[in-house]
Design a protein around this motif. Structure first.
Motif, PDB file in Angstrom:
ATOM      1  N   LEU A 141      25.077   8.551  24.611  1.00 50.51           N
ATOM      2  CA  LEU A 141      24.522   8.949  25.909  1.00 50.51           C
ATOM      3  C   LEU A 141      23.387   9.949  25.728  1.00 50.51           C
ATOM      4  CD1 LEU A 141      27.636   9.337  28.263  1.00 50.51           C
ATOM      5  CD2 LEU A 141      25.948   7.489  28.216  1.00 50.51           C
ATOM      6  N   HIS A 142      23.563  10.875  24.803  1.00 49.44           N
ATOM      7  CA  HIS A 142      22.500  11.859  24.548  1.00 49.44           C
ATOM      8  C   HIS A 142      21.237  11.154  24.051  1.00 49.44           C
ATOM      9  CE1 HIS A 142      20.733  15.749  23.456  1.00 49.44           C
ATOM     10  NE2 HIS A 142      20.301  15.143  22.372  1.00 49.44           N
ATOM     11  N   LEU A 193      35.959   6.698  20.921  1.00 51.76           N
ATOM     12  CA  LEU A 193      35.103   6.289  22.037  1.00 51.76           C
ATOM     13  C   LEU A 193      34.387   7.490  22.638  1.00 51.76           C
ATOM     14  CD1 LEU A 193      34.088   4.100  23.972  1.00 51.76           C
ATOM     15  CD2 LEU A 193      36.157   4.458  25.341  1.00 51.76           C
ATOM     16  N   GLN A 194      35.109   8.575  22.849  1.00 50.76           N
ATOM     17  CA  GLN A 194      34.498   9.767  23.440  1.00 50.76           C
ATOM     18  C   GLN A 194      33.433  10.351  22.522  1.00 50.76           C
ATOM     19  OE1 GLN A 194      37.010  13.277  24.131  1.00 50.76           O
ATOM     20  NE2 GLN A 194      36.121  13.418  26.164  1.00 50.76           N
ATOM     21  N   ASN A 195      33.726  10.400  21.222  1.00 48.17           N
ATOM     22  CA  ASN A 195      32.766  10.947  20.269  1.00 48.17           C
ATOM     23  C   ASN A 195      31.496  10.104  20.221  1.00 48.17           C
ATOM     24  OD1 ASN A 195      31.752  10.719  17.203  1.00 48.17           O
ATOM     25  ND2 ASN A 195      32.428  12.816  17.612  1.00 48.17           N
ATOM     26  N   SER A 203      21.188   2.781  33.701  1.00 54.06           N
ATOM     27  CA  SER A 203      20.799   2.126  32.460  1.00 54.06           C
ATOM     28  C   SER A 203      21.245   2.930  31.240  1.00 54.06           C
ATOM     29  CB  SER A 203      19.280   1.925  32.428  1.00 54.06           C
ATOM     30  OG  SER A 203      18.871   1.360  31.200  1.00 54.06           O
ATOM     31  N   VAL A 204      21.121   4.265  31.322  1.00 56.16           N
ATOM     32  CA  VAL A 204      21.548   5.123  30.217  1.00 56.16           C
ATOM     33  C   VAL A 204      23.037   4.936  29.944  1.00 56.16           C
ATOM     34  CG1 VAL A 204      21.991   7.524  29.557  1.00 56.16           C
ATOM     35  CG2 VAL A 204      19.752   6.867  30.438  1.00 56.16           C
ATOM     36  N   PHE A 205      23.828   4.947  31.007  1.00 52.64           N
ATOM     37  CA  PHE A 205      25.268   4.803  30.790  1.00 52.64           C
ATOM     38  C   PHE A 205      25.604   3.431  30.233  1.00 52.64           C
ATOM     39  CE2 PHE A 205      29.433   3.347  32.071  1.00 52.64           C
ATOM     40  CZ  PHE A 205      30.221   4.315  31.450  1.00 52.64           C
ATOM     41  N   GLU A 206      25.008   2.377  30.795  1.00 50.67           N
ATOM     42  CA  GLU A 206      25.340   1.029  30.349  1.00 50.67           C
ATOM     43  C   GLU A 206      24.995   0.831  28.872  1.00 50.67           C
ATOM     44  OE1 GLU A 206      24.687  -1.203  34.675  1.00 50.67           O
ATOM     45  OE2 GLU A 206      23.183  -1.383  33.086  1.00 50.67           O
ATOM     46  N   HIS A 207      23.777   1.199  28.479  1.00 53.59           N
ATOM     47  CA  HIS A 207      23.384   1.035  27.083  1.00 53.59           C
ATOM     48  C   HIS A 207      24.160   1.990  26.175  1.00 53.59           C
ATOM     49  CE1 HIS A 207      19.935  -1.057  28.943  1.00 53.59           C
ATOM     50  NE2 HIS A 207      19.835  -1.692  27.773  1.00 53.59           N
ATOM     51  N   GLY A 208      24.399   3.205  26.668  1.00 55.28           N
ATOM     52  CA  GLY A 208      25.142   4.177  25.866  1.00 55.28           C
ATOM     53  C   GLY A 208      26.563   3.725  25.610  1.00 55.28           C
ATOM     54  N   PHE A 209      27.214   3.147  26.623  1.00 55.77           N
ATOM     55  CA  PHE A 209      28.593   2.702  26.435  1.00 55.77           C
ATOM     56  C   PHE A 209      28.652   1.518  25.471  1.00 55.77           C
ATOM     57  CE2 PHE A 209      32.586   0.627  27.229  1.00 55.77           C
ATOM     58  CZ  PHE A 209      33.460   1.689  27.396  1.00 55.77           C
ATOM     59  N   VAL A 210      27.707   0.594  25.575  1.00 57.31           N
ATOM     60  CA  VAL A 210      27.688  -0.548  24.657  1.00 57.31           C
ATOM     61  C   VAL A 210      27.535  -0.064  23.221  1.00 57.31           C
ATOM     62  CG1 VAL A 210      26.304  -2.521  23.914  1.00 57.31           C
ATOM     63  CG2 VAL A 210      26.903  -2.250  26.329  1.00 57.31           C
ATOM     64  N   HIS A 211      26.626   0.882  22.997  1.00 52.99           N
ATOM     65  CA  HIS A 211      26.415   1.401  21.644  1.00 52.99           C
ATOM     66  C   HIS A 211      27.637   2.161  21.140  1.00 52.99           C
ATOM     67  CE1 HIS A 211      21.806   1.279  22.513  1.00 52.99           C
ATOM     68  NE2 HIS A 211      22.272   0.111  22.098  1.00 52.99           N
ATOM     69  N   ALA A 212      28.406   2.757  22.055  1.00 55.75           N
ATOM     70  CA  ALA A 212      29.626   3.460  21.650  1.00 55.75           C
ATOM     71  C   ALA A 212      30.785   2.496  21.432  1.00 55.75           C
ATOM     72  CB  ALA A 212      30.003   4.492  22.716  1.00 55.75           C
ATOM     73  N   THR A 266      33.591   1.848  18.127  1.00 49.69           N
ATOM     74  CA  THR A 266      34.970   2.099  18.549  1.00 49.69           C
ATOM     75  C   THR A 266      35.864   0.924  18.181  1.00 49.69           C
ATOM     76  OG1 THR A 266      34.244   3.499  20.391  1.00 49.69           O
ATOM     77  CG2 THR A 266      36.464   2.582  20.522  1.00 49.69           C
ATOM     78  N   LEU A 267      35.380  -0.299  18.375  1.00 52.08           N
ATOM     79  CA  LEU A 267      36.169  -1.483  18.029  1.00 52.08           C
ATOM     80  C   LEU A 267      36.378  -1.612  16.519  1.00 52.08           C
ATOM     81  CD1 LEU A 267      34.759  -4.182  20.488  1.00 52.08           C
ATOM     82  CD2 LEU A 267      37.003  -3.098  20.547  1.00 52.08           C
ATOM     83  N   ALA A 268      35.535  -0.947  15.730  1.00 56.34           N
ATOM     84  CA  ALA A 268      35.701  -1.023  14.277  1.00 56.34           C
ATOM     85  C   ALA A 268      37.037  -0.428  13.842  1.00 56.34           C
ATOM     86  CB  ALA A 268      34.547  -0.298  13.576  1.00 56.34           C
ATOM     87  N   LEU A 269      37.528   0.582  14.560  1.00 57.22           N
ATOM     88  CA  LEU A 269      38.801   1.204  14.189  1.00 57.22           C
ATOM     89  C   LEU A 269      39.970   0.235  14.323  1.00 57.22           C
ATOM     90  CD1 LEU A 269      40.610   3.595  13.427  1.00 57.22           C
ATOM     91  CD2 LEU A 269      40.569   4.282  15.841  1.00 57.22           C
ATOM     92  N   PRO A 270      40.214  -0.372  15.500  1.00 57.59           N
ATOM     93  CA  PRO A 270      41.335  -1.323  15.579  1.00 57.59           C
ATOM     94  C   PRO A 270      41.146  -2.534  14.664  1.00 57.59           C
ATOM     95  CG  PRO A 270      40.034  -1.369  17.601  1.00 57.59           C
ATOM     96  CD  PRO A 270      39.588  -0.171  16.826  1.00 57.59           C
TER      97      PRO A 270
END
Length: 534
Positions: free
Chosen positions: A424-425, A416-418, A481-490, A494-498
Motif C-alpha cells: 500500500l505504501h 498478509l498485514q506485513n 486503485s491503490v488498495f486494489e493493486h496493493g492487495f493483489v501484490h500482498a 501471502t499465498l506462498a506460505l500455505p
C-alpha cells in the motif's frame, strides 16, 4: 425407524448433520458482523470475541471431551453436545447485548467440543476397517461443504431476514439430529470402566486455552508482555501435562502415548495441521480479495467458491473408498500436490479487474485436491487405533487440526498485514504523484494508517472540505486503485506460505510405512488387487 437403528449409513448421516452444524458456525458469523454491530451497539473488538470465543472453547476442550466419550460412551456425549449446542443457538439468537451473545457463543463452543470427537469415534465403531475410508470420505466432504456454506448461507440469511437467523437455523437441524441420534445411533461403550484423569484434564485445558488465546489475540495486542506470558504459561502447562501423562501411561491416561507410536497416526496428525493452514490460506485472503477488490457481495463470493467445494464434496467419498482398496498414502500425496498446485495457479491469475468466474479452473483444481485429502488422511490416521482409544485419538487429532487452523490464521494474517503495509505504501507513493502536495501527504499518511489498522483508510483519505468535486472524485478513484493493486501484490506472497506448508505435508507422507494387509507373512510381497500396497 427401528429397522434403521445401527445401519452404518443412517448413523453416518446423523453424525454428518451434527458435524456440519458445528463447522457452519465457525464461518457463518463473519458475514453478519456489520448487522450485529449496528443492532447490539457493539464494538469491533466485542464482535471479534463473538467469533473467537467459539473457537477458543472448542479447541481447549476437544481432548477432554474425546476421552470423556471413551468413559461415558460416545453416543451419550454426542447427544449431550447436540442438545447443548441447539439450546445455545437459541440463546445466541435472543441475545440483547454483546455480553449475552459472547456467553452464548462460549456455550455453543462447549456443545461443539462435546460432539465433534464422537463423530470419528462412532464411525470407527460402526464401519468395518475395509469400509471406513468411504465413510470418513463423506465426513471429509461435510467439512468442505460446511466451510463454503457458512458465508453463502450467512449472506443469504442476513440479506433476506435478520442476523439472528444465522443462529436460529441451527434449531431445526439440532432437533432432527437429536431425534436421529436417539433412534438410529447404537449406544456402544468400549471403555465403560475407564476413569477420567482430572489433573490431566485441568492441565490440557489450561495449555490449550493459553495457546489458543495467545495465537488468536496476539496480533491485536502486538504480541506484548501479556501474550508472551500466555505463551510461556502454555509451554509450562504443556510440560507439566506431558510429565503427568508419562506417569499415567499404564493407568488410563488422557493422552495415550501409544497413539504416536503408530507412524500413521503421528504423520497424519502433522498433515492435518498443514491442511488446515492451507484451508486458511485459501479462504482468508481469497474471500477478502473477492469482496474488497472485486467488490462482490459475501453471498456472491460464496457462490464463486461453491463449484470448487462441490467438486471436493463429490471426490471425498470416492477418495475414501479408494483408500480402502489401495491404501491412502498415494491418494493423500496426490491430493496435497493438487491442493498446492491449485493455490499456485490461483496466485498466478489473481489481478485487478478480474471476474470471479475467471478463477474457476484454479479453484476447481484446489477443490479436487482438498477432496482427495480428508478421507484418506483420517483413514490412515485411525487405521490401527483400538476401539477403546478411539475417543482419545479423535480428540487429539481434532485438537491438532484446530491448532493448525489457529496457527494458520495468525501466520497468514501476519504475512498478509506485513505485505499489505509495504504494498500500500509503494502503490500510494506511485499513484499519488499527480495530487496536490498537501493532499498527497495526507493521502500517503492515510494509507500508512490503513495498513496498520485494517482495510479502510478512514478519514485521512477523505478530501478536505472545499475540495472541488472533480478532484474529490479523482482522489476516490486513486485510493480505490491503490488498495486494489496493493492487495493483489500482498496476496501473492501471502499465498506462498500455505503453499509451502502444504508441500511440506505432502513430503512428510514419504515417512509412512507400507500398509500390510491382514495375514501378511514376512518375505511375501505385499499386494492389494494385484498392485503393491502403499
Amino acid at each position: 425407524m427401528s429397522r434403521w437403528r445401527g445401519d452404518p449409513w443412517a448413523v453416518l448421516l446423523t453424525l454428518s448433520l451434527g458435524f456440519f452444524m458445528t463447522l457452519l458456525d465457525i464461518t457463518v458469523v463473519n458475514v453478519a458482523i456489520p448487522s450485529m454491530i449496528g443492532e447490539l451497539h457493539a464494538s469491533l473488538d466485542e464482535m471479534l470475541w463473538v467469533i473467537n470465543v467459539y473457537v477458543l472453547v472448542l479447541a481447549a476442550l476437544l481432548i477432554t471431551s474425546g476421552r470423556l466419550g471413551d468413559v461415558r460412551g460416545p453416543r451419550t456425549m454426542f447427544v449431550a453436545g447436540v442438545a447443548l449446542f441447539t439450546v445455545a443457538s437459541v440463546l445466541c439468537g435472543l441475545a440483547q447485548d454483546p455480553a449475552q451473545l459472547i456467553t452464548a457463543r462460549a456455550v455453543q463452543g462447549l456443545g461443539a467440543a462435546a460432539l465433534v470427537p464422537q463423530t470419528m469415534t462412532i464411525i470407527i465403531g460402526t464401519f468395518p476397517a475395509e469400509r471406513r475410508g468411504a465413510a470418513l470420505g463423506v465426513w471429509g466432504a461435510v467439512a468442505g461443504v460446511a466451510t463454503i456454506a457458512g458465508p453463502t448461507l450467512g449472506g443469504l440469511l442476513v440479506s433476506t431476514t435478520d442476523w439472528r437467523w444465522i443462529f436460529f437455523v441451527n434449531v431445526p437441524i439440532g432437533a432432527v439430529v437429536l431425534a436421529m441420534a436417539l433412534t438410529l445411533v447404537p449406544d456402544t461403550r468400549h471403555g465403560s470402566h475407564l476413569r477420567l484423569d482430572m489433573p490431566g484434564v485441568t492441565l490440557a485445558t489450561a495449555t490449550l486455552f493459553c495457546l489458543t488465546f495467545a495465537l488468536t489475540e496476539g496480533e491485536r495486542y502486538d504480541w506484548g508482555t501479556a501474550i508472551q506470558a500466555l505463551l510461556g504459561g502454555a509451554a509450562l502447562s504443556l510440560a507439566a501435562f506431558l510429565i503427568h501423562q508419562r506417569s499415567r501411561q499404564g493407568d488410563e491416561p488422557l493422552l495415550p502415548f501409544a497413539l504416536f507410536r503408530d507412524r500413521g497416526y503421528a504423520v497424519m496428525s502433522f498433515v492435518s495441521a498443514t491442511v488446515q493452514v492451507g484451508m486458511i490460506g485459501l479462504f482468508l485472503p481469497v474471500m477478502i480479495y473477492l469482496q474488497s477488490v472485486l467488490h462482490l457481495s459475501a453471498f456472491t463470493a460464496g457462490l464463486v467458491m461453491a463449484p470448487a467445494m462441490m467438486v471436493s464434496a463429490l471426490l471425498s467419498p470416492l477418495a475414501g473408498r479408494m483408500s480402502d482398496r489401495i491404501g491412502g498414502t498415494y491418494i493423500l500425496m496426490g491430493g496435497l500436490t493438487l491442493f498446492a498446485a491449485g493455490l499456485t495457479w490461483l496466485a498466478w491469475v489473481t489481478d485487478v479487474g478480474r471476474t470471479g468466474w475467471e478463477f474457476q479452473p484454479a479453484l476447481i483444481m484446489t477443490g479436487a485436491g482438498i477432496g482427495c485429502v480428508f478421507g484418506p488422511m483420517v483413514t490412515v490416521a485411525l487405521r490401527n487405533v483400538e476401539p477403546g482409544l478411539a475417543g482419545a485419538a479423535s480428540g487429539v487429532l481434532n485438537t491438532i487440526r484446530q491448532i493448525g487452523t489457529i496457527c494458520g490464521s495468525a501466520a497468514v494474517g501476519a504475512v498478509l498485514q506485513n505485505r499489505l503495509a509495504a504494498s500500500l505504501h509503494t502503490e500510494a507513493a506511485q499513484q499519488a504523484a499527480d495530487l496536490p502536495a498537501g493532499i498527497r501527504d495526507r493521502f500517503l499518511t492515510g494509507f500508512d494508517n490503513a495498513a496498520e489498522s485494517g482495510l479502510e483508510a478512514g478519514a485521512a483519505l477523505r478530501p478536505p472540505p472545499g475540495t472541488p468535486a472533480d478532484l474529490a472524485e479523482h482522489i476516490h478513484r486513486t485510493a480505490e486503485s491503490v488498495f486494489e493493486h496493493g492487495f493483489v501484490h500482498a496476496m501473492r506472497p501471502t499465498l506462498a506460505l500455505p503453499i509451502a506448508v502444504i508441500a511440506l505435508g505432502a513430503l512428510s507422507c514419504v515417512l509412512m510405512r507400507r500398509r500390510r494387509p491382514p495375514g501378511h507373512r514376512p518375505g511375501v510381497p505385499e499386494t492389494t488387487g494385484g498392485q503393491t500396497a502403499n
